[in-house]
Scaffold this motif. Sequence first.
Motif, PDB file in Angstrom:
ATOM      1  N   UNK A  67     -12.890  38.733  16.470  1.00  0.00           N
ATOM      2  CA  UNK A  67     -12.046  39.223  15.384  1.00  0.00           C
ATOM      3  C   UNK A  67     -12.644  38.881  14.030  1.00  0.00           C
ATOM      4  N   UNK A  68     -12.401  39.735  13.020  1.00  0.00           N
ATOM      5  CA  UNK A  68     -12.820  39.377  11.660  1.00  0.00           C
ATOM      6  C   UNK A  68     -11.979  38.215  11.136  1.00  0.00           C
ATOM      7  N   UNK A 102      -3.425  34.067   8.818  1.00  0.00           N
ATOM      8  CA  UNK A 102      -4.184  34.938   7.929  1.00  0.00           C
ATOM      9  C   UNK A 102      -4.281  36.360   8.439  1.00  0.00           C
ATOM     10  N   UNK A 103      -3.518  36.681   9.519  1.00  0.00           N
ATOM     11  CA  UNK A 103      -3.491  38.050  10.005  1.00  0.00           C
ATOM     12  C   UNK A 103      -2.680  38.932   9.054  1.00  0.00           C
ATOM     13  N   UNK A 104      -2.984  40.206   9.042  1.00  0.00           N
ATOM     14  CA  UNK A 104      -2.081  41.219   8.506  1.00  0.00           C
ATOM     15  C   UNK A 104      -1.399  41.845   9.714  1.00  0.00           C
ATOM     16  N   UNK A 137      -5.649  51.777  13.038  1.00  0.00           N
ATOM     17  CA  UNK A 137      -6.924  51.118  13.335  1.00  0.00           C
ATOM     18  C   UNK A 137      -6.815  49.587  13.332  1.00  0.00           C
ATOM     19  N   UNK A 138      -5.949  49.016  14.168  1.00  0.00           N
ATOM     20  CA  UNK A 138      -5.858  47.548  14.235  1.00  0.00           C
ATOM     21  C   UNK A 138      -7.088  46.943  14.908  1.00  0.00           C
ATOM     22  N   UNK A 139      -7.406  45.714  14.508  1.00  0.00           N
ATOM     23  CA  UNK A 139      -8.466  44.969  15.190  1.00  0.00           C
ATOM     24  C   UNK A 139      -7.970  44.429  16.535  1.00  0.00           C
ATOM     25  N   UNK A 140      -6.693  44.105  16.571  1.00  0.00           N
ATOM     26  CA  UNK A 140      -6.088  43.507  17.759  1.00  0.00           C
ATOM     27  C   UNK A 140      -4.699  44.110  17.946  1.00  0.00           C
ATOM     28  N   UNK A 175      -9.821  48.830  19.401  1.00  0.00           N
ATOM     29  CA  UNK A 175      -9.008  47.621  19.265  1.00  0.00           C
ATOM     30  C   UNK A 175      -9.141  46.751  20.510  1.00  0.00           C
ATOM     31  N   UNK A 176      -9.015  45.459  20.316  1.00  0.00           N
ATOM     32  CA  UNK A 176      -8.907  44.531  21.436  1.00  0.00           C
ATOM     33  C   UNK A 176      -7.420  44.365  21.744  1.00  0.00           C
TER      34      UNK A 176
END
Length: 259
Positions: A67-68, A102-104, A137-140, A175-176
Amino acid sequence: MRTSAPSPQRSLRRRRARVMLAVSVAVAAVAGAALLRPWASPATPEAVVAAGSGAVAVATTPELLDLPEHPTVLIFGDSWTYGSAASDPTLGYAYVVAGMTGWTTIVDGVRGSGYLKPGLDGPDFGTRIAALDPQLQPDLVIVQGSINDRREPAAGYRAAVDAAWDALAATYPHAQIVILGAAPQVIPVEAATARIDRDLAGAAAARGWWYLSPLGEHWITPANYADVIDTGLGRDHPSTAGHRYLAERLAAAVEAITR
């Protein structure tokens, strides 16, 4: 007096015997723990891992999340994700976890919704997933729950789960995905809730996805139940303090499986 070195065949047989003994001890320990903690979901075979020559192959551990620093996380689920029983829904775990990590977070919770059961404010999981915006477009993606299916027939449940997850993976191919299983709203845990936990764990393992089990990890136990669950006006949902506790557990669990 000198002793001769054991033959390679004898050494191999001894190593295999030690491995099988270790597996037997591990299985016995799991079975004993289940008897001592009847609220816990029975362990799946993937939970028992033996190392060494001759060990029986088991399901492999999913790859660690990549993850970023400040990822965008879609948290999808039922009334627990909605924030029910918190003094304000925005004090629910899915919102609170953002400040801890720190997630959005993009929160999509519908009260009463499950893979088979329509919700109070929206349809079932599969229908809701089909309506998600592909531009997010979520990362997770974290899919939570749901105990709302515990009154629904077991037949057809796995098919509904697989169809919903297929649609989710197609909507967000980059996405993961992490599955957050059903958490107990009552103690002792209902048999149907434990069955849902096992079904979801098996479905996630089949895809190589991470599965976080509040039942298996004992997030809610007789010792902390009264501190986590509001059994009065909250109708067996997490209290405000309970939501914060769940956010802490979720943050720690995701951190543990992230590079």
